[in-house]
Design an enzyme around this catalytic site. Structure first.
Site, PDB file in Angstrom:
ATOM      1  N   GLN A  57      27.627 -40.870 -35.414  1.00 30.20           N
ATOM      2  CA  GLN A  57      28.006 -41.917 -34.456  1.00 30.20           C
ATOM      3  C   GLN A  57      27.597 -41.511 -33.044  1.00 30.20           C
ATOM      4  O   GLN A  57      28.429 -41.111 -32.239  1.00 30.20           O
ATOM      5  CB  GLN A  57      29.521 -42.142 -34.544  1.00 30.20           C
ATOM      6  CG  GLN A  57      30.038 -43.282 -33.745  1.00 30.20           C
ATOM      7  CD  GLN A  57      29.718 -44.615 -34.353  1.00 30.20           C
ATOM      8  OE1 GLN A  57      29.850 -44.798 -35.550  1.00 30.20           O
ATOM      9  NE2 GLN A  57      29.295 -45.541 -33.547  1.00 30.20           N
ATOM     10  N   PHE A  58      26.308 -41.635 -32.719  1.00 26.69           N
ATOM     11  CA  PHE A  58      25.851 -41.229 -31.389  1.00 26.69           C
ATOM     12  C   PHE A  58      26.473 -42.072 -30.287  1.00 26.69           C
ATOM     13  O   PHE A  58      26.569 -41.629 -29.137  1.00 26.69           O
ATOM     14  CB  PHE A  58      24.319 -41.264 -31.292  1.00 26.69           C
ATOM     15  CG  PHE A  58      23.740 -42.625 -31.037  1.00 26.69           C
ATOM     16  CD1 PHE A  58      23.452 -43.022 -29.737  1.00 26.69           C
ATOM     17  CD2 PHE A  58      23.481 -43.498 -32.087  1.00 26.69           C
ATOM     18  CE1 PHE A  58      22.911 -44.275 -29.483  1.00 26.69           C
ATOM     19  CE2 PHE A  58      22.950 -44.741 -31.850  1.00 26.69           C
ATOM     20  CZ  PHE A  58      22.663 -45.146 -30.544  1.00 26.69           C
ATOM     21  N   THR A  59      26.954 -43.269 -30.616  1.00 24.63           N
ATOM     22  CA  THR A  59      27.537 -44.137 -29.585  1.00 24.63           C
ATOM     23  C   THR A  59      28.840 -43.586 -29.016  1.00 24.63           C
ATOM     24  O   THR A  59      29.340 -44.097 -28.011  1.00 24.63           O
ATOM     25  CB  THR A  59      27.756 -45.572 -30.105  1.00 24.63           C
ATOM     26  OG1 THR A  59      28.636 -45.546 -31.222  1.00 24.63           O
ATOM     27  CG2 THR A  59      26.429 -46.209 -30.496  1.00 24.63           C
TER      28      THR A  59
END
Length: 149
Positions: free
Chosen positions: A78-80
């Protein structure tokens, strides 16, 4: 390294209509890797998540860890989690790790957790995923290896 940790009755992840991971009682972890993260951050996050006392004991108190309840783990990249929304309306992802670094540390996290837990499932790094979960509580914890919160 950042994580959103949710205690769940069950959770699953689907990619392109195909089920790629599912768990029963345990933790759903959304894991983001920062551009300055190292193996030290992975070690800190593994220790923290495995031993986080957020499962209820016989008295209804959150006193037990994932290890103690023999829980399962579903990890979603989940890079966000590194989205910075302080300015403007579109998040900046400047603090997120480049994909090759993010994937390497994500896989290292999973490998290290596999040494401790009976069942670990994961999503597909970089893919568009559909995640379903039945939260337990709900209990949701935010973690940051730099201890910003």
């Amino acid at each position: 390294m950042r994580a959103v940790v949710q205690r769940v009755h069950r959770a699953s992840v689907t990619v392109d209509g195909k089920l790629v991971g599912c768990i029963d009682r345990g933790l759903l972890v959304y894991l983001g890797v920062g551009k300055n993260d190292t193996e030290k951050d992975v070690d800190w996050m593994c220790e923290k998540i495995a031993n986080l006392r957020i499962f209820e004991d016989e008295n209804g108190k959150m006193n037990l860890s994932l290890l103690q309840v023999d829980g399962e783990l579903l990890v979603i990249s989940q890079f966000t989690l590194y989205g910075d929304c302080r300015r403007g309306r579109r998040p900046s992802f400047d603090e997120a790790a480049p994909a090759e670094v993010g994937e390497k540390l994500y896989e290292l996290f999973i490998e290290k957790m596999r040494q401790q837990l009976r069942k670990i499932e994961k999503g597909v790094f970089g893919a568009h995923m559909e995640v379903e979960s039945i939260n337990d509580g709900p209990v949701t914890i935010l973690l940051d290896s730099e201890r910003r919160f």
